[in-house]
Design an enzyme around this catalytic site. Structure first.
Site, PDB file in Angstrom:
ATOM      1  N   GLU A  13       1.406 -13.547  12.320  1.00  0.00           N
ATOM      2  CA  GLU A  13       2.009 -12.376  12.960  1.00  0.00           C
ATOM      3  C   GLU A  13       1.867 -11.182  12.013  1.00  0.00           C
ATOM      4  OE1 GLU A  13       3.211 -12.299  16.021  1.00  0.00           O
ATOM      5  OE2 GLU A  13       2.785 -14.434  16.262  1.00  0.00           O
ATOM      6  N   ARG A  67       2.109  -5.035   6.155  1.00  0.00           N
ATOM      7  CA  ARG A  67       1.374  -3.987   5.451  1.00  0.00           C
ATOM      8  C   ARG A  67       2.208  -2.713   5.474  1.00  0.00           C
ATOM      9  NH1 ARG A  67      -4.784  -2.423   4.605  1.00  0.00           N
ATOM     10  NH2 ARG A  67      -4.426  -0.652   3.232  1.00  0.00           N
ATOM     11  N   LEU A  79      10.672 -20.431  -5.353  1.00  0.00           N
ATOM     12  CA  LEU A  79       9.638 -19.580  -4.740  1.00  0.00           C
ATOM     13  C   LEU A  79       8.313 -19.664  -5.499  1.00  0.00           C
ATOM     14  CD1 LEU A  79       8.968 -17.122  -2.741  1.00  0.00           C
ATOM     15  CD2 LEU A  79       9.496 -15.667  -4.701  1.00  0.00           C
ATOM     16  N   ASP A 123       0.829  -1.207   0.000  1.00  0.00           N
ATOM     17  CA  ASP A 123       0.000   0.000   0.000  1.00  0.00           C
ATOM     18  C   ASP A 123       0.864   1.259   0.000  1.00  0.00           C
ATOM     19  OD1 ASP A 123      -2.335   1.425  -0.001  1.00  0.00           O
ATOM     20  OD2 ASP A 123      -2.769   1.160   2.132  1.00  0.00           O
ATOM     21  N   GLY A 124       0.323   2.324  -0.582  1.00  0.00           N
ATOM     22  CA  GLY A 124       0.996   3.623  -0.514  1.00  0.00           C
ATOM     23  C   GLY A 124       1.554   4.132  -1.834  1.00  0.00           C
ATOM     24  N   ASN A 125       1.223   3.459  -2.922  1.00  0.00           N
ATOM     25  CA  ASN A 125       1.725   3.912  -4.232  1.00  0.00           C
ATOM     26  C   ASN A 125       1.222   5.317  -4.572  1.00  0.00           C
ATOM     27  OD1 ASN A 125       2.726   1.357  -4.405  1.00  0.00           O
ATOM     28  ND2 ASN A 125       1.350   0.654  -6.037  1.00  0.00           N
ATOM     29  N   GLY A 126      -0.059   5.548  -4.312  1.00  0.00           N
ATOM     30  CA  GLY A 126      -0.678   6.837  -4.652  1.00  0.00           C
ATOM     31  C   GLY A 126      -0.044   7.970  -3.858  1.00  0.00           C
ATOM     32  N   THR A 145     -11.051  -6.545  -4.808  1.00  0.00           N
ATOM     33  CA  THR A 145     -12.365  -6.399  -5.446  1.00  0.00           C
ATOM     34  C   THR A 145     -12.852  -4.957  -5.283  1.00  0.00           C
ATOM     35  OG1 THR A 145     -12.760  -8.676  -4.801  1.00  0.00           O
ATOM     36  CG2 THR A 145     -14.670  -7.427  -5.518  1.00  0.00           C
ATOM     37  N   HIS A 205       2.300   3.431  -9.019  1.00  0.00           N
ATOM     38  CA  HIS A 205       2.122   1.996  -9.281  1.00  0.00           C
ATOM     39  C   HIS A 205       3.305   1.457 -10.088  1.00  0.00           C
ATOM     40  CE1 HIS A 205      -1.748   2.360  -7.539  1.00  0.00           C
ATOM     41  NE2 HIS A 205      -2.323   2.975  -8.549  1.00  0.00           N
TER      42      HIS A 205
HETATM   43  C1  IPE Z   1      -5.403  -2.723  -0.148  1.00  0.00           C
HETATM   44  O1  IPE Z   1      -5.047  -1.395  -0.366  1.00  0.00           O
HETATM   45  C2  IPE Z   1      -5.483  -3.446  -1.458  1.00  0.00           C
HETATM   46  C3  IPE Z   1      -4.222  -3.668  -2.141  1.00  0.00           C
HETATM   47  C4  IPE Z   1      -3.046  -3.413  -1.663  1.00  0.00           C
HETATM   48  C5  IPE Z   1      -4.332  -4.261  -3.446  1.00  0.00           C
HETATM   49  P1  IPE Z   1      -6.161  -0.258  -0.470  1.00  0.00           P
HETATM   50  O2  IPE Z   1      -5.428   1.020  -0.619  1.00  0.00           O
HETATM   51  O3  IPE Z   1      -7.144  -0.604  -1.515  1.00  0.00           O
HETATM   52  O4  IPE Z   1      -6.864  -0.372   0.948  1.00  0.00           O
HETATM   53  P2  IPE Z   1      -7.750   0.681   1.750  1.00  0.00           P
HETATM   54  O5  IPE Z   1      -8.800   1.156   0.820  1.00  0.00           O
HETATM   55  O6  IPE Z   1      -6.837   1.785   2.160  1.00  0.00           O
HETATM   56  O7  IPE Z   1      -8.265  -0.085   2.925  1.00  0.00           O
HETATM   57  C1  IPE Z   2      -1.554   0.296  -3.317  1.00  0.00           C
HETATM   58  O1  IPE Z   2      -1.329   1.651  -3.353  1.00  0.00           O
HETATM   59  C2  IPE Z   2      -1.794  -0.306  -4.686  1.00  0.00           C
HETATM   60  C3  IPE Z   2      -3.167  -0.746  -4.932  1.00  0.00           C
HETATM   61  C4  IPE Z   2      -4.150  -0.731  -4.068  1.00  0.00           C
HETATM   62  C5  IPE Z   2      -3.447  -1.223  -6.261  1.00  0.00           C
HETATM   63  P1  IPE Z   2      -2.523   2.694  -3.344  1.00  0.00           P
HETATM   64  O2  IPE Z   2      -2.876   3.032  -4.752  1.00  0.00           O
HETATM   65  O3  IPE Z   2      -3.638   2.217  -2.504  1.00  0.00           O
HETATM   66  O4  IPE Z   2      -1.827   3.959  -2.674  1.00  0.00           O
HETATM   67  P2  IPE Z   2      -2.452   4.953  -1.604  1.00  0.00           P
HETATM   68  O5  IPE Z   2      -2.964   4.136  -0.475  1.00  0.00           O
HETATM   69  O6  IPE Z   2      -3.540   5.708  -2.299  1.00  0.00           O
HETATM   70  O7  IPE Z   2      -1.304   5.823  -1.215  1.00  0.00           O
HETATM   71 MG    MG Z   3      -4.070   2.414  -0.546  1.00  0.00          MG
END
Ligand code: IPE
Ligand code: IPE
Ligand code: MG
Length: 254
Positions: free
Chosen positions: A208, A189, A132, A21-24, A67, A38
């Site tokens: 864990e 996470r 793997l 998480d956190g690409n955006g 989903t 991404h």
């Molecule tokens: C969880 O991340 C899904 C993936 C990493 C593919 P999200 O960014 O979608 O999760 P929420 O919306 O913050 O819970």
């Molecule tokens: C996780 O990064 C990738 C996917 C859910 C596909 P996000 O796109 O959720 O990045 P944030 O959470 O908005 O920073």
């Molecule tokens: Mg996210």
């Protein structure tokens, strides 16, 4: 001593799962469009797969698209699907060279057809590899998976191939998309969020959990080692007392 040297090699988790998480936010911080985050995220996937291979991890499951992610803007979904096709294509050779087999869990039949076919091709091509096992969770949601399993059980009962009394943990597990994969010992996470977002809810009953503020595109081998070192410092009690565990260990040693 480096972090990697601190890892006890014969006690690494068999299965590590990651919510990437956190690409955006990574992109936004730099004034870029989210989709660039991404793209950078794919480099972090490569690093992580390499680190997992080096440590001899058997299964690495990566949450790549939930989903619920269909609710995102169309341009972002399209970019993610394109990136998936590009990456599985590009990495096919790396998987072959490194004995990695690709697997996928989720509602795969409802992915765009091009993504589905490219994915299946790489899964087939790498299916004989014995190193793997890289599991991509795509169009995955744990509640979807659990409901699907419940429906299959109900069908078996109604067509007479299973008795209601025969429903137990084993028959339920055999119908999950992860039936051939052991439960993860460690779930990571990134991005500082403390939630599981509909990921492997059944499978993480005794996993864990490890949370790091690092945004996914910045995740590195060192971060991965750090999580494994942290995991190895924990006592997994499975409902028992610490004393019982110590007695068990002593019995093993004698
Ligand atoms: C969880 O991340 C899904 C993936 C990493 C593919 P999200 O960014 O979608 O999760 P929420 O919306 O913050 O819970
Ligand atoms: C996780 O990064 C990738 C996917 C859910 C596909 P996000 O796109 O959720 O990045 P944030 O959470 O908005 O920073
Ligand atoms: Mg996210």
């Amino acid at each position: 001593m480096s972090l990697k040297e601190k890892i006890i090699r014969d006690r690494v988790p068999v299965h590590i799962a990651i919510i990437m998480d956190g690409n955006g936010r990574w992109a936004k911080k730099r004034g870029f469009v989210r989709t660039l985050g991404h793209e950078k995220g794919v480099d972090a996937v490569r690093e992580t797969v390499e680190a997992a291979t080096e440590l001899g991890i058997r299964y690495l499951t990566l949450y790549a698209f939930s989903t619920e992610n269909w609710n995102r803007p169309k341009y972002e979904i399209d970019a993610l699907m394109k990136l998936l096709v590009k990456s599985v294509n590009k990495e096919r050779k790396t998987f072959m060279d490194n004995n990695i087999s690709l697997m996928a869990i989720g509602d795969l039949g409802n992915l765009p057809s091009k993504s589905y076919h490219e994915l299946m091709k790489t899964i087939e091509d790498t299916s004989g590899n014995t190193g793997l096992r890289l599991v991509l969770a795509l169009n995955y949601s744990s509640r979807w998976e659990i409901v699907e399993a419940a429906r299959s059980l109900a069908r078996k009962v109604s067509d007479g191939t299973l008795k209601a009394d025969e429903i137990n943990i084993d028959s339920f597990v055999s119908l999950l998309t992860t039936s051939s994969i052991p439960d993860p010992e460690l779930l990571i996470r990134t991005s500082g969020e403390y939630r599981v977002s509909n990921f492997l809810l059944w499978q993480i009953a005794y996993t864990e959990l490890y949370f790091t503020p690092t945004l996914w595109p910045d995740f590195s081998k060192e971060e991965f080692y750090k999580a494994v070192v942290d995991y190895q410092g924990r006592e997994r009690r499975f409902g028992m007392t610490s004393e019982q565990l110590k007695q068990q260990k002593n019995r093993h040693l004698n």
